[in-house]
Design a protein around this motif. Structure first.
Motif, PDB file in Angstrom:
ATOM      1  N   LEU A  22       6.994 -14.530  14.586  1.00 25.06           N
ATOM      2  CA  LEU A  22       6.519 -13.287  15.209  1.00 25.06           C
ATOM      3  C   LEU A  22       5.763 -12.443  14.184  1.00 25.06           C
ATOM      4  O   LEU A  22       4.692 -11.900  14.464  1.00 25.06           O
ATOM      5  N   ARG A  23       6.315 -12.373  13.002  1.00 17.91           N
ATOM      6  CA  ARG A  23       5.690 -11.572  11.947  1.00 17.91           C
ATOM      7  C   ARG A  23       4.277 -12.071  11.663  1.00 17.91           C
ATOM      8  O   ARG A  23       3.323 -11.276  11.566  1.00 17.91           O
ATOM      9  N   ARG A  24       4.110 -13.383  11.536  1.00 22.46           N
ATOM     10  CA  ARG A  24       2.779 -13.936  11.278  1.00 22.46           C
ATOM     11  C   ARG A  24       1.828 -13.644  12.435  1.00 22.46           C
ATOM     12  O   ARG A  24       0.653 -13.306  12.232  1.00 22.46           O
ATOM     13  N   ALA A  25       2.328 -13.777  13.662  1.00 25.13           N
ATOM     14  CA  ALA A  25       1.474 -13.540  14.828  1.00 25.13           C
ATOM     15  C   ALA A  25       0.976 -12.102  14.870  1.00 25.13           C
ATOM     16  O   ALA A  25      -0.187 -11.835  15.192  1.00 25.13           O
ATOM     17  N   MET A  26       1.853 -11.150  14.529  1.00 23.70           N
ATOM     18  CA  MET A  26       1.448  -9.749  14.583  1.00 23.70           C
ATOM     19  C   MET A  26       0.508  -9.383  13.435  1.00 23.70           C
ATOM     20  O   MET A  26      -0.417  -8.582  13.606  1.00 23.70           O
ATOM     21  N   LEU A  27       0.706  -9.974  12.276  1.00 23.67           N
ATOM     22  CA  LEU A  27      -0.232  -9.725  11.184  1.00 23.67           C
ATOM     23  C   LEU A  27      -1.600 -10.314  11.507  1.00 23.67           C
ATOM     24  O   LEU A  27      -2.635  -9.763  11.109  1.00 23.67           O
TER      25      LEU A  27
ATOM     26  N   ASP B 267       3.616  -5.998   3.877  1.00 28.75           N
ATOM     27  CA  ASP B 267       2.843  -7.104   4.450  1.00 28.75           C
ATOM     28  C   ASP B 267       1.582  -6.595   5.140  1.00 28.75           C
ATOM     29  O   ASP B 267       0.494  -7.169   4.997  1.00 28.75           O
ATOM     30  N   MET B 268       1.725  -5.527   5.917  1.00 28.82           N
ATOM     31  CA  MET B 268       0.560  -4.949   6.588  1.00 28.82           C
ATOM     32  C   MET B 268      -0.463  -4.448   5.570  1.00 28.82           C
ATOM     33  O   MET B 268      -1.674  -4.619   5.742  1.00 28.82           O
TER      34      MET B 268
ATOM     35  N   ASP C  31      -5.579  -4.622   2.599  1.00 25.28           N
ATOM     36  CA  ASP C  31      -6.240  -4.636   1.299  1.00 25.28           C
ATOM     37  C   ASP C  31      -7.166  -5.834   1.134  1.00 25.28           C
ATOM     38  O   ASP C  31      -7.959  -5.891   0.179  1.00 25.28           O
ATOM     39  N   GLY C  32      -7.084  -6.798   2.058  1.00 26.03           N
ATOM     40  CA  GLY C  32      -8.017  -7.916   2.042  1.00 26.03           C
ATOM     41  C   GLY C  32      -9.381  -7.563   2.595  1.00 26.03           C
ATOM     42  O   GLY C  32     -10.281  -8.419   2.609  1.00 26.03           O
TER      43      GLY C  32
ATOM     44  N   GLY D 172       2.953   0.596   0.286  1.00 20.69           N
ATOM     45  CA  GLY D 172       3.249   0.691   1.704  1.00 20.69           C
ATOM     46  C   GLY D 172       1.994   1.120   2.452  1.00 20.69           C
ATOM     47  O   GLY D 172       0.883   0.742   2.098  1.00 20.69           O
ATOM     48  N   VAL D 173       2.164   1.934   3.489  1.00 18.06           N
ATOM     49  CA  VAL D 173       0.993   2.427   4.210  1.00 18.06           C
ATOM     50  C   VAL D 173       0.299   3.483   3.352  1.00 18.06           C
ATOM     51  O   VAL D 173       0.916   4.123   2.499  1.00 18.06           O
ATOM     52  N   HIS D 174      -1.002   3.650   3.594  1.00 20.29           N
ATOM     53  CA  HIS D 174      -1.755   4.620   2.807  1.00 20.29           C
ATOM     54  C   HIS D 174      -1.317   6.052   3.121  1.00 20.29           C
ATOM     55  O   HIS D 174      -1.228   6.885   2.222  1.00 20.29           O
TER      56      HIS D 174
END
Length: 522
Positions: free
Chosen positions: A179-184, A248-249, A254-255, A282-284
């Protein structure tokens, strides 16, 4: 500091798409409508637009129940319409942010339909399922933010699924790596398309305690607070593992060049700071909602601002918000005169401000007749003031039919004074709310001290709030009267002889502020 990024010196403008501009007469705003109003936003002077959810949805919670994370709901248009809007925004120098809703999906999302099909379905663990308690009831005492148990029993499989909001919004299981990969990958889909960033919905909700213990009772609970506050959300929100998700987000963002992630997080400041990242980014921008909740009193606000500045981690960029699609509007909370002072505060503090659509013309909450209520929160817990419809009503553009919002019947009623409180009238009226916002935004562009400079408090008393904004050799003074009586102010020696750059009042003697007056000297 190094050269600031666009989201550090810029100003974000939130659009609630159902209520911004309708292009096809169905009474609901859409993407083509937003595109048709971009020039108005350029004229106002904002730098970026954030659009609340536009994904395919059954609309149980008006788009926050997502049935497809990589599509556009037909009510709003098509992917081609979105691409056209994105290009039109970029052509005008505007950035575009989307809402990302990662805590929960719609119960009509194909993932959930698979998940509830059987215990051994590969996507069963993509959502949060638990066996009943020994008495057959819910697994624990967790309460939905919309009232009632946060657990819904599924007859077919004999288990409960968890939903922090409506039962039509089952929570995703971010402990599941697939699930984590799918949402990213969802983030990558939109970043690849050219989106400049995301506001991340209810980020602090996204991980739950692995053992699902009962939440403790709230000793301060009263019915007026809403059922959700019967317990303290100790185990159902703000778990340590959520910061790994944020990291992770951030790695995904950052990519891509100059993307931004903004997290919706309603937590005290000491816990909010962790969302900037500890050990890894984390988040900006963890949203700072203090101006929405704080008592509107000068000494309290002075302490709040100073404490927030002091709490920021090294490299952490501040941000400020006066209103949004969930909370009462500034003109309702403070009155129109003081809402002007609040606008000056928002746009002169250090950090990134977010403006909620309609605040620039002084829109206030609209009383919604009972037979026109749309918001599921109000329908579930009526009469205690938690409904969000009053702050989501259509934007007023001019004095034509339906304020220029739609040629059809608007999905929610307009404010009563739309024929005079609209953008077209205010653009042509000296000292209007729109003019104030426009001039404040122009000052931010002209004076880097207001956008990226240091913030230094100035001691004062009574209803006054004062501070200096400093960048290199430039020094500006901001003084605000948060009360409805005149207040005397001792101008610092360094500011004597400075000119009034902008005032919400008559521009008289800077040493005496009239009721509800603020000014900027530079």
């Amino acid at each position: 500091m190094t050269e600031p990024l666009w989201w550090q010196h810029g100003v974000i403008y939130q659009i609630y798409p159902r209520s911004f501009q309708d292009s096809n007469g169905d009474g609901i705003g859409d993407l083509k409508g937003i595109e048709s109003r971009l020039d108005d936003l350029v004229a106002l002077g904002v730098d970026a637009i954030w659009i609340s959810p536009i994904y395919p949805s059954p609309m149980a919670d008006f788009g926050y129940d997502v049935a497809d994370y990589t599509g556009i709901d037909p009510r709003f248009g098509t992917l081609d319409d979105f691409d056209a809007l994105l290009k039109a925004a970029h052509d005008r120098g505007l950035k575009l942010l989307l809402d990302f809703v990662p805590n929960h999906s719609s119960d009509q999302h194909p993932w959930f339909l698979e998940s509830r099909a059987s215990h051994d379905n590969p996507k069963r663990d993509w959502y949060i399922w638990r066996d009943p308690a020994p008495d057959g009831g819910p697994p624990n005492n967790w309460i939905s933010d919309f009232g009632g148990s946060a657990w819904e029993y599924d007859e077919a499989t004999g288990q409960y699924y968890y939903h922090a909001f409506l039962k039509e919004q089952p929570d995703l299981n971010w402990r599941n790596p697939d699930l984590r990969r799918a949402m990213l990958d969802v983030l990558r889909f939109w970043f690849d398309r050219g989106v400049d960033g995301f506001r991340i919905d209810v980020l602090w909700h996204m991980i739950k305690h692995p053992d699902f213990p009962d939440n403790p009772a709230n000793p301060a609970y009263t019915p007026a607070m809403g059922e959700m506050h019967q317990v303290l959300q100790l185990h159902s929100t703000d778990q340590p593992e959520v910061h790994g998700i944020a990291a992770d987000m951030r790695r995904v963002a950052d990519g891509y060049p100059e993307r931004v992630l903004i997290g919706e997080i309603y937590l005290p400041v000491d816990r909010l700071m962790a969302y900037y990242g500890e050990g890894e980014p984390g988040v900006h921008l963890p949203f700072n909602f203090q101006l929405i909740d704080a008592p509107w009193e000068a000494r309290s606000l002075a302490g709040l601002i100073a404490d927030y500045e002091a709490a920021l981690p090294a490299g952490g960029w501040p941000n400020w918000v006066l209103g949004n699609h969930d909370r009462p509007r500034a003109a309702t909370r403070f009155g129109l005169a003081q809402a002007r002072v609040a606008a000056m505060l928002l746009l002169t503090l250090r950090g990134t401000p977010t403006i909620y659509y309609g605040d620039e013309i002084g829109m206030a909450d609209v009383a919604i007749p009972p037979d026109q209520v749309q918001d599921p929160r109000e329908l579930r817990e009526p009469g205690i003031g938690l409904g969000r419809d009053p702050v989501r009503t259509p934007m007023a553009w001019d004095d034509s039919a339906n304020a220029g919002f739609s040629s059809g019947t608007p999905w929610l009623p307009l404010h009563d004074d739309w024929q005079v409180r609209n953008l077209a009238v205010q653009r042509e009226t000296a000292h209007s709310m729109w003019r104030l916002y426009h001039d404040l935004l122009a000052l931010r562009r002209a004076h880097p001290a207001l956008a990226i400079g240091d913030w230094l408090p100035i001691e004062c008393s009574g209803g006054l709030l004062a501070y200096e904004r400093r960048h290199r050799e430039a020094r500006l003074l901001v003084v605000l009267n948060l009360g409805d009586t005149p207040q005397s102010f001792a101008i610092p020696e360094w500011a004597e002889g400075l000119s009034v750059l902008l005032t919400t009042g008559t521009g008289g003697d800077p040493a005496v502020l009239g009721p509800n007056e603020g000014y900027i000297l530079g």
